[in-house]
Design a protein around this motif. Structure first.
Motif, PDB file in Angstrom:
ATOM      1  N   GLY A 100       0.807  -1.212   0.000  1.00 34.61           N
ATOM      2  CA  GLY A 100       0.000   0.000   0.000  1.00 34.61           C
ATOM      3  C   GLY A 100       0.838   1.258   0.000  1.00 34.61           C
ATOM      4  O   GLY A 100       2.059   1.243  -0.164  1.00 34.61           O
ATOM      5  N   GLY A 101       0.172   2.390   0.170  1.00 36.75           N
ATOM      6  CA  GLY A 101       0.848   3.679   0.179  1.00 36.75           C
ATOM      7  C   GLY A 101       0.910   4.308  -1.198  1.00 36.75           C
ATOM      8  O   GLY A 101       0.603   3.682  -2.216  1.00 36.75           O
ATOM      9  N   THR A 102       1.333   5.575  -1.220  1.00 40.10           N
ATOM     10  CA  THR A 102       1.448   6.347  -2.457  1.00 40.10           C
ATOM     11  C   THR A 102       2.877   6.846  -2.610  1.00 40.10           C
ATOM     12  O   THR A 102       3.427   7.425  -1.669  1.00 40.10           O
ATOM     13  N   SER A 103       3.459   6.625  -3.768  1.00 36.92           N
ATOM     14  CA  SER A 103       4.782   7.170  -4.066  1.00 36.92           C
ATOM     15  C   SER A 103       4.676   8.142  -5.232  1.00 36.92           C
ATOM     16  O   SER A 103       3.815   7.999  -6.109  1.00 36.92           O
ATOM     17  N   VAL A 104       5.576   9.120  -5.237  1.00 30.56           N
ATOM     18  CA  VAL A 104       5.550  10.178  -6.245  1.00 30.56           C
ATOM     19  C   VAL A 104       6.917  10.272  -6.917  1.00 30.56           C
ATOM     20  O   VAL A 104       7.945  10.346  -6.245  1.00 30.56           O
TER      21      VAL A 104
END
Length: 574
Positions: free
Chosen positions: A58-62
């Motif tokens: 999960g989580g969001t990376s940019v």
């Protein structure tokens, strides 16, 4: 989402304050397997290990990215930045391993040489899809999707960058230039298998068959021979079988979610975003946690800043090279072109910008290619005196302090995409040329534009000269760029001797023979004075270890295998 909201707010303010992004050369990529890890990396991460228990889920990376044209289609995309976007959603039929060797991906493949009934040599390429692959919308991938992609790329009206149509596929001429509705050499064997038969041997054919497989049910609803409008209508919203599903492109942010139907397993990250970031802000964007990964220009100063900030970085060789090109139709006199070549003082510019992280090269080909002549010597040394000799040979003479011919002053316009600040490795070359040419009585107009304008003018062939970089493929085929019929040749030379060398190099699998032919071809290209190779540099990736699990990165990245080839494995720290 809270984390990204913080990042987006910061970058939105930054984008208002900064000029456009450097596209074409200024922020390229590299390979020497050198790594400056301030955070120690351990573990084997050379390939994807989805849902590995050692990685957080999960989580969001940019990821920071340069200016986008918004053409997120493997059929029609033209820039490396757009390619990074559509390859999150699109996957290759076959691909290359970390050393650039062709390997199966969506499909296994076989190659067989046969003799037809007329006694002519032919080669048959057979592609068999792996079982159970679906597109992100759950629709199964079949042989029809492979066929659809081939027919788009082979359509008589196709105007993208693929050169599949240059392969001598049986029946292709009748399809492209006649009334045939099918290509005889392309056959659907069964629901998962397609074969392609070509005449003779084409050493570069396998590279041309390294295409993406796009869903016919999404892109091909209205497709018929001669009408690609329906396919192009989907350029801004990619759909495929890749690790992520496209959501949106707005406010300079491209948003993806994990593809739960991905054939290698659901990616570790729940969401992935690409934030358009000014080239001058790439390091600061990671340091201030606006993005998690960026690719600033590799230089000694940059390395020191990254190390001081205790960020992680990777260096790889750039699979390409920087150059200055000339349009032979706009500068038709070869003596003028040769004179301009002698005004390019490359060494000091490259050393100042890159230090020891780049080298001057002498032929227009990446030095990591097996075909590059490692013993190549300088062809046009920096010499204003020699330049003036060539201008004189072209018929120019000094009249009242101006270089004149037929009542016209020698005037050259050159395009460069350098953020409006001339922050570019080749910028000093141009400024020195401008001074030298003005001292002789000529004029060099330097047009520093943003990436979008630069490529619009370049594609319209309205620059006399331009500064850019080529990204290479594993096979060094020169057809697309330098052949008279090449689809992306902006040099506009028509050299039958060069054409024949390029054609001959495609008809043998003997590497020694091909190497010799390419060496001859590169010498002719240099003599035509339409491409001055400037540098072979390194790519630099800067990663914030607070937001990216360093162990989820590929170990010992190469030009052919970086984190972009393993986005499904990317993860946040636990």
């Amino acid at each position: 989402m809270k984390k990204f909201a913080k990042k987006f707010a910061l970058l939105s303010m930054a984008s208002v304050l900064m000029a456009g992004s450097l596209v074409g050369c200024g922020s390229d990529t590299s390979n020497n397997n050198n790594s400056g890890n301030t955070t120690p990396a351990t573990g084997d991460t050379g390939s994807s290990n989805n849902n590995d228990s050692t990685f957080a889920q999960g989580g969001t990376s940019v990821i920071a990215i340069g200016n986008l044209n918004g053409v997120f289609s493997a059929f029609f995309g033209t820039t490396a930045y757009d390619r990074y976007i559509y390859e999150c959603a699109h996957e290759y039929l076959i691909t290359v391993d970390r050393e650039g060797r062709y390997i199966p991906n969506l499909a296994d493949f076989t190659i067989e040489e046969i003799t037809n009934d007329a006694g002519d040599l032919q080669t048959v390429y057979t592609f068999k899809l792996q079982e159970g692959i679906t597109f992100s919308d759950g629709v199964p991938m079949t042989a029809d999707d492979i066929l659809f992609g081939f027919y788009v790329l082979l359509d008589p009206t196709y105007d993208g960058t693929s050169t599949l149509f240059t392969v001598d596929i049986v029946g292709l001429d009748e399809y492209r230039n006649g009334d045939a509705t099918e290509v005889a050499g392309i056959q659907r064997i069964d629901d998962h298998t397609v074969s392609v038969t070509i005449n003779g041997i084409d050493a570069g054919a396998l590279n041309k068959f390294r295409v993406h497989v796009l869903p016919e049910h999404y892109y091909g609803e209205t497709f018929v021979k001669g009408d690609l409008s329906g396919v192009k209508a989907k350029n801004g919203a990619p759909l495929g079988s890749g690790p992520f599903v496209f959501e949106d492109y707005s406010n300079n942010v491209v948003s993806f979610v994990a593809n739960e139907n991905y054939h290698k397993g659901t990616p570790n990250l729940e969401k992935l975003k690409f934030q358009v970031t000014d080239s001058a802000n790439l390091f600061e964007a990671v340091r201030s946690e606006q993005v998690d990964i960026s690719d600033p220009t590799a230089s000694p100063d940059q390395v020191k800043m990254v190390e001081d900030a205790r960020l992680h970085y990777e260096l790889t060789e750039y699979n390409g090279y920087g150059y200055i090109g000339m349009n032979a139709e706009r500068i038709p006199d070869i003596n003028v072109r040769k004179g301009l070549m002698h005004l390019m003082n490359r060494g000091p510019a490259v050393q100042t910008y890159y230090g020891d992280l780049a080298t001057v090269i002498e032929r227009p080909m990446t030095t990591i290619s097996w075909a590059y002549p490692q013993d190549a010597e300088e062809y046009y040394g920096y010499s204003p005196e020699k330049a003036l000799e060539y201008f004189t040979l072209a018929g120019y003479e000094n009249v009242g302090g101006k270089l004149m011919k037929d009542g016209e002053q020698l005037r050259i316009e050159v395009g460069i995409s350098a953020s409006g600040t001339m922050d570019h490795p080749s910028a000093p070359v141009l400024t020195q040329m401008k001074v030298d040419l003005e001292n002789m009585g000529g004029v060099l107009e330097i047009m520093d534009t943003d990436g979008t304008v630069f490529f619009e003018v370049l594609n319209a062939e309205e620059w006399d000269m331009w500064v850019a970089a080529w990204t290479a493929t594993p096979d060094p085929d020169l057809y697309q760029i330098y052949h008279s019929d090449g689809s992306t040749s902006r040099y506009n030379i028509n050299n039958p001797e060069l054409d024949k060398l390029i054609e001959d190099a495609r008809t043998t699998n003997d590497v020694d023979v091909r190497t010799n032919l390419y060496h001859q071809a590169l010498d002719i290209i240099m003599d035509e004075a339409i491409n001055m190779p400037i540098y072979q540099r390194k790519n630099m990736y800067v990663i914030n270890p607070e937001w990216i699990d360093i162990n989820s990165l590929p170990e010992n990245m190469t030009p052919y295998h970086t984190f972009y080839q393993a986005l499904d494995n990317l993860a946040q720290p636990k």
